[in-house]
Design a protein around this motif. Structure first.
Motif, PDB file in Angstrom:
ATOM      1  N   TYR A 178      37.991  54.138  44.751  1.00  0.00           N
ATOM      2  CA  TYR A 178      38.927  53.403  43.341  1.00  0.00           C
ATOM      3  C   TYR A 178      40.036  53.496  43.194  1.00  0.00           C
ATOM      4  O   TYR A 178      41.128  52.861  43.229  1.00  0.00           O
ATOM      5  CB  TYR A 178      38.525  52.640  41.987  1.00  0.00           C
TER       6      TYR A 178
ATOM      7  N   PHE B 297      43.562  50.143  32.461  1.00  0.00           N
ATOM      8  CA  PHE B 297      43.876  48.765  33.003  1.00  0.00           C
ATOM      9  C   PHE B 297      45.018  47.854  32.463  1.00  0.00           C
ATOM     10  O   PHE B 297      45.220  47.703  32.114  1.00  0.00           O
ATOM     11  CB  PHE B 297      42.602  48.364  33.890  1.00  0.00           C
TER      12      PHE B 297
ATOM     13  N   ILE C 205      41.829  55.639  40.282  1.00  0.00           N
ATOM     14  CA  ILE C 205      41.677  55.166  39.153  1.00  0.00           C
ATOM     15  C   ILE C 205      42.385  56.450  38.059  1.00  0.00           C
ATOM     16  O   ILE C 205      41.630  56.216  37.120  1.00  0.00           O
ATOM     17  CB  ILE C 205      40.988  53.895  38.755  1.00  0.00           C
TER      18      ILE C 205
ATOM     19  N   TYR D 275      39.010  53.930  29.863  1.00  0.00           N
ATOM     20  CA  TYR D 275      40.134  53.659  30.736  1.00  0.00           C
ATOM     21  C   TYR D 275      40.990  52.677  29.891  1.00  0.00           C
ATOM     22  O   TYR D 275      41.441  52.383  28.848  1.00  0.00           O
ATOM     23  CB  TYR D 275      39.065  53.282  31.700  1.00  0.00           C
TER      24      TYR D 275
ATOM     25  N   ASN E 146      44.106  55.852  35.533  1.00  0.00           N
ATOM     26  CA  ASN E 146      43.721  55.339  34.182  1.00  0.00           C
ATOM     27  C   ASN E 146      42.464  55.504  33.759  1.00  0.00           C
ATOM     28  O   ASN E 146      42.047  54.858  32.861  1.00  0.00           O
ATOM     29  CB  ASN E 146      42.959  53.709  34.884  1.00  0.00           C
TER      30      ASN E 146
ATOM     31  N   GLU F  78      47.701  44.204  33.386  1.00  0.00           N
ATOM     32  CA  GLU F  78      46.488  42.874  33.550  1.00  0.00           C
ATOM     33  C   GLU F  78      46.321  42.234  34.666  1.00  0.00           C
ATOM     34  O   GLU F  78      45.679  41.869  34.945  1.00  0.00           O
ATOM     35  CB  GLU F  78      46.834  41.950  32.666  1.00  0.00           C
ATOM     36  N   GLU F  79      47.552  42.876  35.353  1.00  0.00           N
ATOM     37  CA  GLU F  79      47.309  42.604  37.060  1.00  0.00           C
ATOM     38  C   GLU F  79      45.964  42.900  38.090  1.00  0.00           C
ATOM     39  O   GLU F  79      45.683  43.063  38.573  1.00  0.00           O
ATOM     40  CB  GLU F  79      48.670  42.977  37.891  1.00  0.00           C
ATOM     41  N   LYS F  80      45.875  44.350  36.953  1.00  0.00           N
ATOM     42  CA  LYS F  80      44.235  44.912  37.461  1.00  0.00           C
ATOM     43  C   LYS F  80      42.960  44.587  36.601  1.00  0.00           C
ATOM     44  O   LYS F  80      42.080  45.600  36.698  1.00  0.00           O
ATOM     45  CB  LYS F  80      44.059  46.544  37.684  1.00  0.00           C
ATOM     46  N   ARG F  81      42.839  43.292  36.256  1.00  0.00           N
ATOM     47  CA  ARG F  81      41.928  42.802  35.510  1.00  0.00           C
ATOM     48  C   ARG F  81      40.865  42.607  36.456  1.00  0.00           C
ATOM     49  O   ARG F  81      39.211  43.362  35.775  1.00  0.00           O
ATOM     50  CB  ARG F  81      42.280  41.702  35.562  1.00  0.00           C
ATOM     51  N   GLU F  82      41.124  41.858  37.960  1.00  0.00           N
ATOM     52  CA  GLU F  82      39.430  42.364  38.685  1.00  0.00           C
ATOM     53  C   GLU F  82      39.380  43.655  39.013  1.00  0.00           C
ATOM     54  O   GLU F  82      37.684  44.024  39.205  1.00  0.00           O
ATOM     55  CB  GLU F  82      39.630  41.607  39.625  1.00  0.00           C
ATOM     56  N   LEU F  83      40.076  44.339  39.075  1.00  0.00           N
ATOM     57  CA  LEU F  83      39.502  46.004  39.328  1.00  0.00           C
ATOM     58  C   LEU F  83      38.347  46.076  38.082  1.00  0.00           C
ATOM     59  O   LEU F  83      37.677  47.390  38.184  1.00  0.00           O
ATOM     60  CB  LEU F  83      40.887  47.109  39.643  1.00  0.00           C
ATOM     61  N   ARG F  84      39.372  46.466  36.669  1.00  0.00           N
ATOM     62  CA  ARG F  84      38.231  46.392  35.555  1.00  0.00           C
ATOM     63  C   ARG F  84      37.380  45.770  35.050  1.00  0.00           C
ATOM     64  O   ARG F  84      36.702  47.174  34.670  1.00  0.00           O
ATOM     65  CB  ARG F  84      39.302  46.237  34.792  1.00  0.00           C
TER      66      ARG F  84
END
Length: 292
Positions: free
Chosen positions: A146, A101, A148, A99, A151, A103-109
Motif C-alpha cells: 500500500y 493518515f 504507507i 498509523y 504513515n 483525512e483525504e486518505k480516509r478510504e485507504l485507512r
C-alpha cells in the motif's frame, strides 16, 4: 454467497493447485452450482480485474484468469490461517502497529483496518492495533504493497506496563462472541457430518454434491478469519471451543475431499498448450495438522 468471496474460496481451495488459472467457462459452470448467474460472475471478474486482484491471459477466443500478486497474498494468508496447525506456545511478544493518515486518505485507512482485522490484529485504540502472533512479515508486505511506510510504525514488545495480557485481549477482541459463533457452527454442522457419513457409506452422494458441500463449509469456516485471531493455545480459554469446531471442519472436509476434487477436475478445462502438473494430494488434504 457473494461472487467475489466465492472466487477467493475457489482459488484457495482448488485452482491454486491446478496451475493457478482457470478458463472463464469453467469458472461460470462451477459457480452456477451455488446459484450465481453468468452475468454476476462476469461482473465480479471485471471488478476484480479493475481492483488488480485478477489478471487475464487470452488464448484464441478463450480467457484464462489468475490471481495477481496482490490477490495471491490475500489468498495465501487465508489458506495458511485456515489450514495451519495452531501455535502451541506464545513467544511473549506483542506486535503493535500504529498509523496516522490525513483525512483525504480516509478510504485507504479503512482498507488498512480491514486488512489488519483479516490478519488477526485487534484494535485497542483508534490508530493502534496489536497481535500476539508473529505477523511481522505479513504486515511489512502489506505496508509495502500500500506504500504507507510514512504513515505507519510497526514494533514489538514483551512488556505492556499498564495492562495485563488478559485485559489487552479483552480490549482488542470479543472472545465470548467468537466462542458463541463457533458453537453455532458446531450445532449446524455436527448433524450434517452424521448425515454425510451415512450417505457416503450407502453411496448416495454425487461428486457435484460433495464439491458444493465442501466448498460451502470452507466458505463458512473462512468467516472465522475475520473473528478469531488465532491465538497461541496458552492465551486461549481452557477447552477452547474453536478446537472442536476445527476438528469438525476437518472431518467433513476430508470425508468428501476426493469426490469434490474429482468433480472440480471434470469441470476444469485447462489450456492444452500449458504443461500443468496438478498438486492433487495437497488439494485433497491441505491441512498441516491431522486429527484422529
Amino acid at each position: 454467497m457473494k461472487p467475489r468471496s466465492l472466487m477467493f474460496t475457489l482459488y484457495g481451495e482448488y485452482i491454486q493447485y491446478y496451475g493457478g488459472e482457470i478458463w472463464v467457462g469453467s469458472l461460470i459452470q462451477l459457480m452456477s452450482g451455488f446459484g450465481i448467474s453468468e452475468s454476476s460472475v462476469r461482473g465480479a471478474i471485471l471488478r476484480m480485474v479493475q481492483k488488480n486482484l485478477l489478471q487475464v491471459r487470452k488464448k484464441g477466443n478463450k480467457s484464462y484468469y489468475s490471481i495477481t500478486e496482490q490477490g495471491k497474498r490475500r489468498v495465501e494468508d487465508g489458506v495458511n490461517r485456515v489450514y495451519a496447525a495452531p501455535q502451541a506456545a506464545w513467544d511473549g511478544k506483542w506486535r503493535i502497529l500504529s498509523y496516522s493518515f490525513p483525512e483525504e486518505k480516509r478510504e485507504l485507512r479503512n482498507e488498512i483496518r480491514k486488512e489488519l482485522s483479516w490478519t488477526g490484529f485487534g484494535m485497542i485504540s483508534n490508530s493502534t492495533w496489536i497481535s500476539p502472533n508473529p505477523l511481522e512479515n505479513q504486515v511489512m508486505a502489506m505496508i509495502k504493497n500500500y506504500k504507507i511506510e510514512e504513515n505507519t510504525i510497526l514494533f514489538s514488545s514483551s512488556d505492556v506496563v499498564s495492562h495485563t495480557s488478559e485485559s489487552i485481549i479483552a480490549k482488542g477482541w470479543d472472545i465470548g462472541q467468537v466462542s458463541e459463533n463457533y458453537n453455532r457452527f458446531i450445532e449446524k454442522y455436527l448433524p450434517e457430518l452424521e448425515e454425510l457419513r451415512d450417505k457416503a457409506l450407502t453411496n448416495r452422494l454425487t461428486d457435484e454434491e460433495c464439491f458444493i458441500k465442501r466448498t460451502n463449509i470452507v466458505h463458512e469456516y473462512r468467516k472465522f478469519l475475520f473473528q478469531d485471531p488465532g491465538f497461541p493455545r496458552d492465551l486461549l480459554p481452557k477447552d477452547w471451543v474453536g478446537s472442536r469446531a476445527r476438528e469438525l471442519f476437518w472431518n467433513i472436509h476430508q470425508l468428501i475431499a476426493i469426490p469434490s476434487i474429482r468433480y472440480f477436475e471434470s469441470i476444469n478445462e485447462t489450456d492444452p498448450d500449458q504443461e500443468i502438473k496438478p498438486i492433487r494430494d495437497k488439494a485433497i488434504n491441505p491441512f498441516k495438522e491431522v486429527y484422529v
